[in-house]
Design a protein around this motif. Sequence first.
Motif: not given
Length: 288
Positions: A191-195, A201-203, A253-262, A267-271
């Motif tokens: 949920g918000p803030p979707l951290a 995604i970054a991982t 549902g909506r699909v995000e990919h590519g630059k929009a997903l980035t 800027g989240a870091a991999p876990v």
Amino acid sequence: MGKSRTPRRAPAADSVVETVDGGLAQLIPDRDRARAWTLLIDGAPQSHVDLDDPAYLSFEYQRRLGHVADLAAPPGKPVHAVHLGGGAFTLARYVAATRPRSTQQVVERDAALVRLVRHELPLAPGARIRVRSTDAREGLGKVPDGWADLVVADVFSGARTPAHLTSTEYLDEVRRALRPGGLYAANLADGPPLAHVRGQIATAASRFAELALVADPAVLRGKRFGNAVLVASDGPLPIPELTRRAASDPHPGRVEHGKALTDFAGGAAPVTDAAAVASPAPPASVFR
């Protein structure tokens, strides 16, 4: 570890109630479908199964995982699939029904839950579904290199994804088990803030060449707690078809990919294992 007991039926509702390792399991009959049931653990919905129609997927996120399974190979072609988290084996039943002769492994650490589901919601004869009662990452480690066409992660403990199933090291095991071009799909809850979702995604981006995220637009906008399905591969993803299927769902549902997903990851870091934490607990209002 909890003790398993003989399942008891609640006479008023014809439900099945049993204490399993993960808490109190309830199988609630679906009044609209003759042999369909919803599995709840400690009041949180986990799975829905229709024994007469295993290709029917009731839950929103399970339909989206079903779309990924549909796109893992040409229609009807058997696949090798690994399911991390068993619940009532909903998606394994779906793959067995839509892709006969598929070979599947389900990893579900709650042995008492596995016994309950096997007893009350038996698998179809000849379904070629093997169930291992062990930790998801440990079970994944036993999958041969390059064996899987599809790996699905839908693991929750107390309504939270365990920390050790959120890291780069865990995804290294997923990649090892997948064949080249195979698909990985993970059910994420946030949920918000979707951290948590941004971190996942970054991982995944640090380990896979191609990613997509499928979710209700309100969840993506951080308006409410909900599920998002992360899809990853080292080869091209079927984005147009996934987008079409997600948009045609009863709850689109909506699909995000590519630059929009980035950009969405912000800027989240991999876990890594050293820093991993479980996914956030859902607010109580989610299950009301």
